[in-house]
Design an enzyme around this catalytic site. Structure first.
Site, PDB file in Angstrom:
ATOM      1  N   ARG A  67       0.823  -1.221   0.000  1.00 19.06           N
ATOM      2  CA  ARG A  67       0.000   0.000   0.000  1.00 19.06           C
ATOM      3  C   ARG A  67       0.855   1.268   0.000  1.00 19.06           C
ATOM      4  O   ARG A  67       0.469   2.272   0.601  1.00 19.06           O
ATOM      5  CB  ARG A  67      -0.934   0.006   1.209  1.00 19.06           C
TER       6      ARG A  67
ATOM      7  N   TYR B 159     -15.426 -10.428   0.541  1.00 18.61           N
ATOM      8  CA  TYR B 159     -16.035  -9.115   0.286  1.00 18.61           C
ATOM      9  C   TYR B 159     -17.300  -9.252  -0.567  1.00 18.61           C
ATOM     10  O   TYR B 159     -18.280  -8.525  -0.378  1.00 18.61           O
ATOM     11  CB  TYR B 159     -15.043  -8.169  -0.402  1.00 18.61           C
TER      12      TYR B 159
ATOM     13  N   ASP C  53      -7.099  -2.040  -7.087  1.00 23.72           N
ATOM     14  CA  ASP C  53      -7.641  -2.635  -5.866  1.00 23.72           C
ATOM     15  C   ASP C  53      -8.033  -4.076  -6.157  1.00 23.72           C
ATOM     16  O   ASP C  53      -8.330  -4.424  -7.303  1.00 23.72           O
ATOM     17  CB  ASP C  53      -8.858  -1.848  -5.362  1.00 23.72           C
TER      18      ASP C  53
ATOM     19  N   ARG D 231      -6.284  11.897  -5.958  1.00 16.89           N
ATOM     20  CA  ARG D 231      -7.516  11.233  -5.517  1.00 16.89           C
ATOM     21  C   ARG D 231      -8.678  12.217  -5.590  1.00 16.89           C
ATOM     22  O   ARG D 231      -9.779  11.861  -6.005  1.00 16.89           O
ATOM     23  CB  ARG D 231      -7.286  10.721  -4.094  1.00 16.89           C
TER      24      ARG D 231
ATOM     25  N   ARG E 298      -3.083   7.323   0.989  1.00 13.01           N
ATOM     26  CA  ARG E 298      -3.452   8.583   1.654  1.00 13.01           C
ATOM     27  C   ARG E 298      -2.397   9.212   2.539  1.00 13.01           C
ATOM     28  O   ARG E 298      -2.523  10.372   2.913  1.00 13.01           O
ATOM     29  CB  ARG E 298      -4.743   8.365   2.453  1.00 13.01           C
TER      30      ARG E 298
HETATM   31  O1  CP3 Z   1       0.032   0.886  -3.178  1.00 15.47           O
HETATM   32  C1  CP3 Z   1      -0.481  -0.229  -3.309  1.00 15.47           C
HETATM   33  O2  CP3 Z   1      -0.236  -1.183  -2.536  1.00 15.47           O
HETATM   34  C2  CP3 Z   1      -1.348  -0.515  -4.506  1.00 15.47           C
HETATM   35  C3  CP3 Z   1      -2.733  -0.335  -4.346  1.00 15.47           C
HETATM   36  C4  CP3 Z   1      -3.618  -1.219  -3.479  1.00 15.47           C
HETATM   37  C5  CP3 Z   1      -4.827  -0.712  -2.935  1.00 15.47           C
HETATM   38  N1  CP3 Z   1      -5.508  -1.740  -2.347  1.00 15.47           N
HETATM   39  C6  CP3 Z   1      -5.254   0.693  -3.020  1.00 15.47           C
HETATM   40  C7  CP3 Z   1      -6.319   1.204  -2.137  1.00 15.47           C
HETATM   41  C8  CP3 Z   1      -3.555  -2.581  -3.135  1.00 15.47           C
HETATM   42  C9  CP3 Z   1      -2.459  -3.593  -3.404  1.00 15.47           C
HETATM   43  C10 CP3 Z   1      -4.763  -2.897  -2.432  1.00 15.47           C
HETATM   44  C11 CP3 Z   1      -5.099  -4.244  -1.965  1.00 15.47           C
HETATM   45  C12 CP3 Z   1      -6.301  -4.448  -1.145  1.00 15.47           C
HETATM   46  N2  CP3 Z   1      -7.505  -3.816  -1.235  1.00 15.47           N
HETATM   47  C13 CP3 Z   1      -6.425  -5.469  -0.163  1.00 15.47           C
HETATM   48  C14 CP3 Z   1      -5.366  -6.487   0.184  1.00 15.47           C
HETATM   49  C15 CP3 Z   1      -4.263  -5.925   1.025  1.00 15.47           C
HETATM   50  C16 CP3 Z   1      -4.667  -5.549   2.418  1.00 15.47           C
HETATM   51  O3  CP3 Z   1      -4.482  -4.374   2.751  1.00 15.47           O
HETATM   52  O4  CP3 Z   1      -5.107  -6.421   3.185  1.00 15.47           O
HETATM   53  C17 CP3 Z   1      -7.714  -5.381   0.375  1.00 15.47           C
HETATM   54  C18 CP3 Z   1      -8.288  -6.259   1.472  1.00 15.47           C
HETATM   55  C19 CP3 Z   1      -8.413  -4.331  -0.324  1.00 15.47           C
HETATM   56  C20 CP3 Z   1      -9.839  -3.899  -0.166  1.00 15.47           C
HETATM   57  C21 CP3 Z   1      -9.934  -2.486   0.225  1.00 15.47           C
HETATM   58  N3  CP3 Z   1      -9.670  -1.408  -0.605  1.00 15.47           N
HETATM   59  C22 CP3 Z   1     -10.314  -1.963   1.477  1.00 15.47           C
HETATM   60  C23 CP3 Z   1     -10.689  -2.802   2.695  1.00 15.47           C
HETATM   61  C24 CP3 Z   1     -10.284  -0.570   1.374  1.00 15.47           C
HETATM   62  C25 CP3 Z   1     -10.722   0.407   2.432  1.00 15.47           C
HETATM   63  C26 CP3 Z   1      -9.722   0.592   3.481  1.00 15.47           C
HETATM   64  C27 CP3 Z   1      -8.920   1.810   3.205  1.00 15.47           C
HETATM   65  O5  CP3 Z   1      -7.681   1.740   3.326  1.00 15.47           O
HETATM   66  O6  CP3 Z   1      -9.547   2.828   2.885  1.00 15.47           O
HETATM   67  C28 CP3 Z   1      -9.839  -0.243   0.071  1.00 15.47           C
HETATM   68  C29 CP3 Z   1      -9.624   1.112  -0.468  1.00 15.47           C
HETATM   69  C30 CP3 Z   1      -8.247   1.415  -1.005  1.00 15.47           C
HETATM   70  N4  CP3 Z   1      -7.497   0.590  -1.786  1.00 15.47           N
HETATM   71  C31 CP3 Z   1      -7.543   2.636  -0.828  1.00 15.47           C
HETATM   72  C32 CP3 Z   1      -6.339   2.509  -1.543  1.00 15.47           C
HETATM   73  C33 CP3 Z   1      -5.260   3.544  -1.710  1.00 15.47           C
HETATM   74  C34 CP3 Z   1      -8.049   3.867  -0.086  1.00 15.47           C
HETATM   75  C35 CP3 Z   1      -9.152   4.484  -0.849  1.00 15.47           C
HETATM   76  C36 CP3 Z   1      -9.064   5.985  -0.969  1.00 15.47           C
HETATM   77  O7  CP3 Z   1      -8.027   6.528  -1.372  1.00 15.47           O
HETATM   78  O8  CP3 Z   1     -10.096   6.618  -0.719  1.00 15.47           O
END
Ligand code: CP3
Length: 343
Positions: free
Chosen positions: A26, A152, A76, A39, A30
Site C-alpha cells: 500500500r 467481500y 484494488d 484522488r 493517503r
Molecule cells: O500501493 C499499493 O499497494 C497498490 C494499491 C492497493 C490498494 N488496495 C489501493 C487502495 C492494493 C495492493 C490494495 C489491496 C487491497 N484492497 C487489499 C489487500 C491488502 C490488504 O491491505 O489487506 C484489500 C483487502 C483491499 C480492499 C480495500 N480497498 C479496502 C478494505 C479498502 C478500504 C480501506 C482503506 O484503506 O480505505 C480499500 C480502499 C483502497 N485501496 C484505498 C487505496 C489507496 C483507499 C481508498 C481511498 O483513497 O479513498
C-alpha cells in the site's frame, strides 16, 4: 538494464543481497499529500483505478519520493468482482461496498463475458507505468486471492467475523466452491494479462486467510492459490510470484512447500527465526515490520528494523511491512526506514 539485474527479481530467484530490496504494501495512498491531490481530482476511488494516466501517476508517486525497488500497480483487489459484473463502490469513511451475494442463484449473475473489457484500463495503466519506470525498478502486478475476494463479495464489504461467508462455505461447500472456482479462473486470466501488459512480478493478497481452521485454510486459500500459480506459470514460466497468506501461522510451511510460490510475504506476527529455519531455504521471504511501528517511529522502530534485517537478511529477503501502510503514517518515518534499510 536487463530485467535479471533488478534487485527484486534476483532475490525472488533465490539470491541473497547485502542490501535487501525494499518496497511497502500500500505504498501509494493517503499518507502521501500528492496522492490525496490526484484522488481529489479523480472524484471517486474507482475512477482513479480506471483512469490509466491517473492510476499510473499514483503508482509512480512513491517511487519518485522514496526510490523504492519496486512499484506496485495502483488498483484494488475489488476490481475483479467489478469485472465479473458485481456492483462495487467506495464510500468515504465506510470502505468498500458491494451488492452482496446472498444465495447460490446470485452466482449465475457473475460472468467472464465482459471481464477483460472492463479491466482494460488496468492493462493500459501497466503499459504507461512501464514506460515511465526507472530502469532498476520492478513493476509488481497483483490480485486478491479467491477467498479474500469472495469474502467481500458475500459480506458486501469489510467484516469483523466473516460470518456470512464462512457460514456459506460450511453449509454449502459445493456452491461456495463454484464461486472460488470462478475466481480462480478470473484471477488467473487477469494476472496473465497483467504480465502480458508489462507486470514483471505478481503478488496475491490473501488478507483474511487467518480466519480459517487449518483444513479449511488449505481448501479455500492454499489450494486455489496453487491452482492460480500453476495456470499463470503455464503461460509465463519465468514470472516470479509472491503470496501473502496473512495469518496462516504454521501453515506458512505448507505454502512454502506446496504452492509453487517464489516468495512469501510474512505477516507482522510471524516469528523471524522460525521463518528463517522453516521457510527461507525453500522460498524468498518478504516482510514483516509492523505498520503501526512504522507509524510510531522511535527507538523501538529502529531496533526492530535492524533485527529483521539481521534475522532474515542472510538469505533471499525483501524488506517490507507485515501489512499495508496506514494512512496516518508520518512521511518522515518512511524516509527514515529507507535510510535504515539501505544504510
Ligand atoms: O500501493 C499499493 O499497494 C497498490 C494499491 C492497493 C490498494 N488496495 C489501493 C487502495 C492494493 C495492493 C490494495 C489491496 C487491497 N484492497 C487489499 C489487500 C491488502 C490488504 O491491505 O489487506 C484489500 C483487502 C483491499 C480492499 C480495500 N480497498 C479496502 C478494505 C479498502 C478500504 C480501506 C482503506 O484503506 O480505505 C480499500 C480502499 C483502497 N485501496 C484505498 C487505496 C489507496 C483507499 C481508498 C481511498 O483513497 O479513498
Amino acid at each position: 538494464m536487463n530485467s535479471t539485474d533488478k534487485a527484486l527479481i534476483r532475490v525472488l530467484s533465490g539470491e541473497s543481497l547485502a542490501t535487501p530490496p525494499l518496497w511497502l504494501m500500500r505504498q501509494a495512498g493517503r499518507y502521501l499529500p500528492e496522492y490525496r491531490e490526484v484522488r481529489k481530482d479523480a472524484g471517486s476511488f474507482l475512477e482513479l483505478c480506471f483512469t490509466p494516466a491517473l492510476a499510473a501517476e499514483a503508482t509512480l508517486q512513491p517511487i519518485r519520493r522514496f526510490g523504492f525497488d519496486a512499484a506496485i500497480l495502483f488498483s484494488d483487489i475489488l476490481v475483479v468482482p467489478h469485472g465479473l459484473g458485481q456492483e462495487v463502490w467506495f464510500e468515504e469513511g465506510k470502505g468498500p461496498q458491494l451488492a452482496a451475494l446472498k444465495e447460490d442463484s446470485d452466482l449465475s449473475a457473475l460472468s467472464l463475458a465482459a471481464f477483460h473489457e472492463r479491466l482494460d484500463p488496468v492493462y493500459r495503466a501497466i503499459g504507461l507505468i512501464r514506460a515511465d519506470l526507472p530502469a532498476k525498478t520492478t513493476l509488481i502486478g497483483f490480485a486478491g486471492a479467491p477467498w479474500t475476494v469472495a469474502s467481500y463479495m458475500i459480506e458486501g464489504g469489510s467484516s469483523k467475523d466473516f460470518s456470512r461467508a464462512k457460514t456459506w462455505a460450511y453449509r454449502a461447500p459445493e456452491s461456495f466452491q463454484k464461486l472460488i472456482d470462478l475466481l480462480v479462473d478470473a484471477t488467473a486470466q487477469y494476472l496473465i494479462r497483467q504480465v502480458e501488459a508489462g507486470a514483471e512480478v505478481l503478488q496475491l493478497f490473501d488478507s483474511w486467510a487467518g480466519v480459517w481452521p487449518t483444513d479449511q485454510l488449505r481448501r479455500w486459500c492454499l489450494d486455489p492459490m496453487r491452482q492460480i500459480l500453476s495456470r499463470v506459470k503455464e503461460a509465463h514460466p519465468d514470472v516470479p510470484i509472491i503470496l501473502f497468506p496473512r495469518g496462516a501461522g504454521l501453515l506458512y510451511r505448507d505454502f512454502a512447500t506446496e504452492s509453487g510460490a517464489d516468495g512469501l510475504a510474512l505477516d507482522t506476527t510471524m516469528p523471524l527465526r522460525w521463518s528463517r529455519r522453516h521457510l527461507q531455504d525453500k522460498v524468498a521471504l518478504q516482510g514483516n515490520l509492523d505498520p503501526l511501528l512504522l507509524l510510531a517511529g522511535g527507538p523501538v522502530f529502529r531496533d526492530r528494523v535492524a533485527t529483521i534485517k539481521e534475522e532474515l537478511g542472510k538469505g533471499a529477503f525483501v524488506f517490507n511491512l507485515g501489512h499495508g501502510i496506514l494512512p496516518s503514517t508520518p512521511i518522515e518515518h518512511v524516509s527514515e526506514l529507507v535510510e535504515l534499510v539501505r544504510g
